[in-house]
Write a protein that holds these residues in place. Structure first.
Motif, PDB file in Angstrom:
ATOM      1  N   LEU A 103       0.815  -1.218   0.000  1.00 19.25           N
ATOM      2  CA  LEU A 103       0.000   0.000   0.000  1.00 19.25           C
ATOM      3  C   LEU A 103       0.850   1.269   0.000  1.00 19.25           C
ATOM      4  O   LEU A 103       0.550   2.220  -0.721  1.00 19.25           O
ATOM      5  N   VAL A 104       1.902   1.286   0.801  1.00 17.34           N
ATOM      6  CA  VAL A 104       2.767   2.472   0.849  1.00 17.34           C
ATOM      7  C   VAL A 104       3.489   2.651  -0.480  1.00 17.34           C
ATOM      8  O   VAL A 104       3.580   3.766  -0.998  1.00 17.34           O
ATOM      9  N   THR A 105       3.985   1.560  -1.052  1.00 16.41           N
ATOM     10  CA  THR A 105       4.672   1.647  -2.344  1.00 16.41           C
ATOM     11  C   THR A 105       3.734   2.183  -3.412  1.00 16.41           C
ATOM     12  O   THR A 105       4.106   3.077  -4.182  1.00 16.41           O
ATOM     13  N   GLU A 106       2.523   1.682  -3.458  1.00 18.92           N
ATOM     14  CA  GLU A 106       1.554   2.170  -4.441  1.00 18.92           C
ATOM     15  C   GLU A 106       1.233   3.646  -4.219  1.00 18.92           C
ATOM     16  O   GLU A 106       1.186   4.430  -5.168  1.00 18.92           O
ATOM     17  N   ALA A 107       1.045   4.037  -2.972  1.00 16.16           N
ATOM     18  CA  ALA A 107       0.732   5.435  -2.676  1.00 16.16           C
ATOM     19  C   ALA A 107       1.864   6.359  -3.100  1.00 16.16           C
ATOM     20  O   ALA A 107       1.627   7.422  -3.689  1.00 16.16           O
ATOM     21  N   VAL A 108       3.119   5.968  -2.825  1.00 16.35           N
ATOM     22  CA  VAL A 108       4.264   6.787  -3.229  1.00 16.35           C
ATOM     23  C   VAL A 108       4.313   6.910  -4.749  1.00 16.35           C
ATOM     24  O   VAL A 108       4.564   7.991  -5.287  1.00 16.35           O
ATOM     25  N   GLU A 109       4.061   5.819  -5.436  1.00 16.38           N
ATOM     26  CA  GLU A 109       4.142   5.823  -6.897  1.00 16.38           C
ATOM     27  C   GLU A 109       3.045   6.659  -7.550  1.00 16.38           C
ATOM     28  O   GLU A 109       3.299   7.346  -8.536  1.00 16.38           O
ATOM     29  N   VAL A 110       1.839   6.606  -7.028  1.00 13.10           N
ATOM     30  CA  VAL A 110       0.743   7.293  -7.712  1.00 13.10           C
ATOM     31  C   VAL A 110       0.422   8.682  -7.172  1.00 13.10           C
ATOM     32  O   VAL A 110      -0.202   9.477  -7.876  1.00 13.10           O
ATOM     33  N   CYS A 111       0.867   9.020  -5.968  1.00 17.54           N
ATOM     34  CA  CYS A 111       0.451  10.307  -5.404  1.00 17.54           C
ATOM     35  C   CYS A 111       1.024  11.492  -6.179  1.00 17.54           C
ATOM     36  O   CYS A 111       0.434  12.569  -6.160  1.00 17.54           O
ATOM     37  N   GLY A 112       2.118  11.288  -6.877  1.00 16.10           N
ATOM     38  CA  GLY A 112       2.698  12.388  -7.630  1.00 16.10           C
ATOM     39  C   GLY A 112       2.286  12.433  -9.082  1.00 16.10           C
ATOM     40  O   GLY A 112       2.615  13.390  -9.782  1.00 16.10           O
ATOM     41  N   THR A 113       1.552  11.441  -9.543  1.00 16.76           N
ATOM     42  CA  THR A 113       1.289  11.384 -10.979  1.00 16.76           C
ATOM     43  C   THR A 113      -0.182  11.386 -11.357  1.00 16.76           C
ATOM     44  O   THR A 113      -0.548  11.964 -12.365  1.00 16.76           O
ATOM     45  N   GLN A 114      -1.012  10.728 -10.592  1.00 15.89           N
ATOM     46  CA  GLN A 114      -2.401  10.574 -11.005  1.00 15.89           C
ATOM     47  C   GLN A 114      -3.312  11.527 -10.245  1.00 15.89           C
ATOM     48  O   GLN A 114      -3.096  11.801  -9.075  1.00 15.89           O
ATOM     49  N   SER A 115      -4.329  11.987 -10.925  1.00 11.31           N
ATOM     50  CA  SER A 115      -5.320  12.840 -10.288  1.00 11.31           C
ATOM     51  C   SER A 115      -6.546  12.008  -9.940  1.00 11.31           C
ATOM     52  O   SER A 115      -7.023  11.210 -10.745  1.00 11.31           O
ATOM     53  N   TYR A 116      -6.998  12.169  -8.717  1.00 14.67           N
ATOM     54  CA  TYR A 116      -8.210  11.507  -8.256  1.00 14.67           C
ATOM     55  C   TYR A 116      -9.097  12.555  -7.604  1.00 14.67           C
ATOM     56  O   TYR A 116      -8.609  13.417  -6.869  1.00 14.67           O
ATOM     57  N   PRO A 117     -10.394  12.503  -7.855  1.00 12.41           N
ATOM     58  CA  PRO A 117     -11.301  13.445  -7.199  1.00 12.41           C
ATOM     59  C   PRO A 117     -11.156  13.342  -5.683  1.00 12.41           C
ATOM     60  O   PRO A 117     -11.029  12.261  -5.143  1.00 12.41           O
ATOM     61  N   ARG A 118     -11.139  14.454  -5.020  1.00 12.34           N
ATOM     62  CA  ARG A 118     -11.081  14.582  -3.564  1.00 12.34           C
ATOM     63  C   ARG A 118      -9.801  13.999  -2.954  1.00 12.34           C
ATOM     64  O   ARG A 118      -9.746  13.729  -1.767  1.00 12.34           O
TER      65      ARG A 118
END
Length: 175
Positions: free
Chosen positions: A32-47
């Motif tokens: 979960l942490v690895t996925e969060a680090v990878e996507v938090c800077g690149t993908q946009s999610y509502p809210r």
């Protein structure tokens, strides 16, 4: 991911893929942490807040040499405990370690943190060893060791970092 975008950490520490010693909860935290680090800077999610790029991402590990030295220093263990068999405790080769932080100045806090998990961890009366519920003695190590898996190494003359924030530009989180 939402929390990372809100707090905007410069440095994140997680478990290695094995979850430290193979604990399934720790392995899930790794995922979960690895996925969060990878996507938090690149993908946009509502809210989920605006994208945020983590400067450095580490896995916490134990170096083989440090573990062996710590085990060799164990003189006496509580009744019912045993020393580990060769290779029974997880460790990584020294050449994998990128960062080693001396924690002698906060060793008391580390012992207190271990003692706070009394249902899972027992600290020996000496304060130098602990055991999980399997009663295998492990040294309370004087350095915390890490592998940098994302970001730039801010190594010193030894080739290792001694501070998790080495090379990170100081900046306040933006909210």
């Amino acid at each position: 991911m939402k929390v990372m975008r809100e707090l905007r950490p410069q440095v994140v520490i997680g478990y290695d893929p094995e979850g430290g010693y193979g604990h399934p909860d720790h392995q899930q935290v790794h995922s979960l942490v690895t996925e969060a680090v990878e996507v938090c800077g690149t993908q946009s999610y509502p809210r989920a807040g605006s994208p945020w790029e983590v400067s450095k991402f580490y896995w916490t590990v134990t170096g083989h040499e440090q573990l062996q030295s710590g085990l060799a220093a164990i003189d006496d263990i509580p009744a019912g405990w045993r020393l580990p068999a060769e290779g029974e405790l997880p460790s990584v080769p020294e050449n994998m370690i990128t960062t080693s932080v001396d924690i002698r100045g906060v060793l008391g806090a580390k012992r207190d943190a271990l003692r706070a998990h009394a249902t899972q961890v027992t600290v020996a009366p000496s304060g130098s060893e602990y055991a999980l519920s399997n009663d295998i003695a492990q040294p309370i190590l004087l350095d915390e060791q890490y592998v940098l898996v994302r970001g730039e190494l801010g190594a010193d003359e030894t080739g290792r970092e001694t501070d998790l924030f080495s090379g990170v530009l100081s900046c306040a989180p933006h909210h």
